[in-house]
Design a protein around this motif. Structure first.
Motif, PDB file in Angstrom:
ATOM      1  N   ALA A 163      -0.584   4.603  49.943  1.00  0.00           N
ATOM      2  CA  ALA A 163       0.092   4.949  51.199  1.00  0.00           C
ATOM      3  C   ALA A 163       1.593   4.685  51.091  1.00  0.00           C
ATOM      4  CB  ALA A 163      -0.502   4.162  52.362  1.00  0.00           C
ATOM      5  N   ARG A 164       1.982   3.573  50.459  1.00  0.00           N
ATOM      6  CA  ARG A 164       3.410   3.280  50.263  1.00  0.00           C
ATOM      7  C   ARG A 164       4.060   4.334  49.380  1.00  0.00           C
ATOM      8  NH1 ARG A 164       1.576  -1.956  50.024  1.00  0.00           N
ATOM      9  NH2 ARG A 164       1.490  -1.929  47.764  1.00  0.00           N
ATOM     10  N   ARG A 196      -5.436   1.400  48.201  1.00  0.00           N
ATOM     11  CA  ARG A 196      -5.158   2.335  49.294  1.00  0.00           C
ATOM     12  C   ARG A 196      -3.773   2.088  49.877  1.00  0.00           C
ATOM     13  NH1 ARG A 196     -10.462   1.110  50.792  1.00  0.00           N
ATOM     14  NH2 ARG A 196      -9.694  -0.262  52.423  1.00  0.00           N
ATOM     15  N   GLU A 197      -3.423   0.813  50.078  1.00  0.00           N
ATOM     16  CA  GLU A 197      -2.106   0.481  50.625  1.00  0.00           C
ATOM     17  C   GLU A 197      -0.990   0.905  49.675  1.00  0.00           C
ATOM     18  OE1 GLU A 197      -2.367  -3.680  51.435  1.00  0.00           O
ATOM     19  OE2 GLU A 197      -3.573  -3.375  53.237  1.00  0.00           O
ATOM     20  N   SER A 198      -1.208   0.718  48.388  1.00  0.00           N
ATOM     21  CA  SER A 198      -0.218   1.127  47.394  1.00  0.00           C
ATOM     22  C   SER A 198      -0.040   2.643  47.408  1.00  0.00           C
ATOM     23  CB  SER A 198      -0.649   0.653  46.009  1.00  0.00           C
ATOM     24  OG  SER A 198       0.250   1.088  45.031  1.00  0.00           O
ATOM     25  N   ARG A 250      -8.654  -2.099  48.902  1.00  0.00           N
ATOM     26  CA  ARG A 250      -7.704  -2.057  50.013  1.00  0.00           C
ATOM     27  C   ARG A 250      -6.267  -2.052  49.490  1.00  0.00           C
ATOM     28  NH1 ARG A 250      -7.258  -7.195  52.834  1.00  0.00           N
ATOM     29  NH2 ARG A 250      -5.334  -7.327  51.685  1.00  0.00           N
TER      30      ARG A 250
END
Length: 75
Positions: free
Chosen positions: A25-26, A21-23, A18
């Motif tokens: 997206a950033r 994925r967040e990294s 997770r």
């Protein structure tokens, strides 16, 4: 004990995926913002109309090249 360790490892794996994925997206958002900023700067630098940017206190924050030519000064 084995099941507890297995569960902890699984939770850590899910958390790491997770976070990855967040990294990603950033990073995509940063890249999109950089492209948009570059495009806006290109437009401002090459348009014929003068643009002056001021803040709420009426302090000048910037001029595009056309505004600098109109007023005879830089930002």
């Amino acid at each position: 004990l084995f099941l507890s360790v297995l569960l902890a490892v699984g939770l850590i794996g899910l958390t790491l995926r997770r976070m990855n994925r967040e990294s990603a997206a950033r990073e995509q958002a940063r890249a999109a913002l950089a492209r948009q900023t570059a495009m806006m700067q290109l437009i401002l630098d090459h348009m014929g109309d003068g643009v002056i940017v001021a803040d709420r206190e009426q302090r000048f924050l910037g001029f595009n090249p056309a505004a600098e030519r109109l007023f005879g000064r830089g930002a």
